[in-house]
Design a protein around this motif. Sequence first.
Motif, PDB file in Angstrom:
ATOM      1  N   ARG A 105       0.822  -1.215   0.000  1.00 20.49           N
ATOM      2  CA  ARG A 105       0.000   0.000   0.000  1.00 20.49           C
ATOM      3  C   ARG A 105       0.854   1.262   0.000  1.00 20.49           C
ATOM      4  N   ARG A 109       0.751   4.134  -2.889  1.00 22.24           N
ATOM      5  CA  ARG A 109       0.310   5.515  -2.625  1.00 22.24           C
ATOM      6  C   ARG A 109       1.389   6.508  -3.040  1.00 22.24           C
ATOM      7  N   GLU A 113       1.178   9.721  -5.603  1.00 22.44           N
ATOM      8  CA  GLU A 113       1.560  11.081  -5.177  1.00 22.44           C
ATOM      9  C   GLU A 113       2.599  11.672  -6.126  1.00 22.44           C
ATOM     10  N   ARG A 334      -6.182   5.478  -8.922  1.00 26.61           N
ATOM     11  CA  ARG A 334      -6.903   5.379  -7.643  1.00 26.61           C
ATOM     12  C   ARG A 334      -7.877   4.207  -7.633  1.00 26.61           C
ATOM     13  N   TYR A 337      -5.635   1.372  -7.021  1.00 27.10           N
ATOM     14  CA  TYR A 337      -5.205   1.321  -5.628  1.00 27.10           C
ATOM     15  C   TYR A 337      -6.303   0.751  -4.733  1.00 27.10           C
ATOM     16  N   SER A 360      -9.382   2.508   2.012  1.00 29.70           N
ATOM     17  CA  SER A 360      -9.503   3.425   0.874  1.00 29.70           C
ATOM     18  C   SER A 360     -10.930   3.431   0.336  1.00 29.70           C
TER      19      SER A 360
END
Length: 379
Positions: A105, A109, A113, A334, A337, A360
Motif C-alpha cells: 500500500r 500511494r 503522489e 486510484r 489502488y 480506501s
Amino acid sequence: MGSANAPVGVGIIGAGNISDQYLTNLTSFPDVRVLAIGDLLEDRAAVQAAKYGVPRSGGVDLVLNDPDIDIVVNLTIPAVHVEVSEAIIAAGKHVWTEKPIGIDREESRRLLEKADAAGLRVGVAPDTVLGPGVQTAKRAIARGDIGRPLFAQTTFQWQGPEIFHPNPAFLYAKGGGPLLDMGPYYVSALVHVFGPVASVAALGLQGTPTRRVQVGELTGQEFPVEVPSTLSVLMDFEQGGQAQSLYSTDSPLLRQGIVEITGTEGTLVIPDPNTFGGAITITRPLGEMVIPPAPIVQEVLDVPQEGVLAGRGLGLLDMARSIRDGRPHVATGRFGYHVLDTLLSIEEAAAARSFVTVESTIDEVGSLAADFDPLAATL
C-alpha cells in the motif's frame, strides 16, 4: 504530449508472455503508435519488436529516454511494478501498468503522489472490465433491468498456471497467488457494479507447500508456494450489496469466469471478467409454484452486447484519448489502488480469520460509452 492531431507515442517495458496480447492490439489501434520495446533481456525485446513491426528495441533506458513516447506500458512482474512505474514518472511519461498497481500500500500511494506532483497519469489493468461484456452488463444494471442489486457470486478455480506458464514461480510468490493474480479481474468487475468495498472477510489455505513447473525449459523444477492457493471471500460494499467469491489453484475441476449479480427482479450473468466480451443473460423469478416432477422452466433473457470487441490495451487507449480531450480516464490509478487495498485486506482477513475494514475509497466509477470504437482514428 505530441501533436493533438497525431497518434500518441507508446513504449513498452517488459517483453514477456503478456506482451503479445498488448502488442497485437496496440499495433492495430490508429490512435496510438508503439515506438519502442525495452527489456532487461534485450534479445527478447528485439524478437517482439521484429514480430510486431516496432521500430526500436533495447534496454529499459531506451524507452524511458525516447522523447517521442508519451505513455509507457509497464509489463514487468508485480514485485517491481511500482519501481518501474516510478522510473517512468521520473522520465516525464504517463504510466499504464499491468495489475496490480503494486504489492504494497505505502509504495503504491507514493507512486500516485509522485504522478500527481508531476502532472502525469497512472492507468491500471485490468482493462477487460472496460470491454463490451462488463460495460453492457453495467448499463443494464443502471437501467434497472434486475431491480436493485443485492449480492454477487464469483468463482475462479483450477489446478494452477504451472501447467502452461514456463516460469510460474512469481505467481505463487508475494504479490501473486490466485488472489493477487486473478482477483483484480473479479474485484474490478464487482467495484464497477457495486462501488467501493467497505469490508472483507476470508479464509485461506495452501494445498501444497511447493509446486513444480510442468512446461518449458524449467520442467520439473520445484518452487515454494508463499501465499494462500485457495481463498473463500466475503465482501461488503459501501453503497449496499454483498459478494461471495472463491479463488483457488488447488482444484482439478475447472470452473472460471463465473460472475452472477442478483437483484430484486432477476439474476444477471456477466461474462468472464478476464475476457472483453461474451454472453450476458438475465434470469427472471418464477411466476408460479412448480411442483416436482414437473420441469422447472425459468425465463432467461439475452442482453445484446453493445460496443466494439477489442483486447488488452483498451484502457491505455481510453487514457490516451482522455489526455488529449482533457477528461478523466476510466481505469485510474486510484481505482487500481482501491482494488489493491481490497485484495491486501482479504489477505489480512484470511490471516486473522475476521472482518477487515478496507480503508480506501473511490468516487463514482466511470464507464466507457457504448459507441467507444478502438479501431476509429480520432487523434
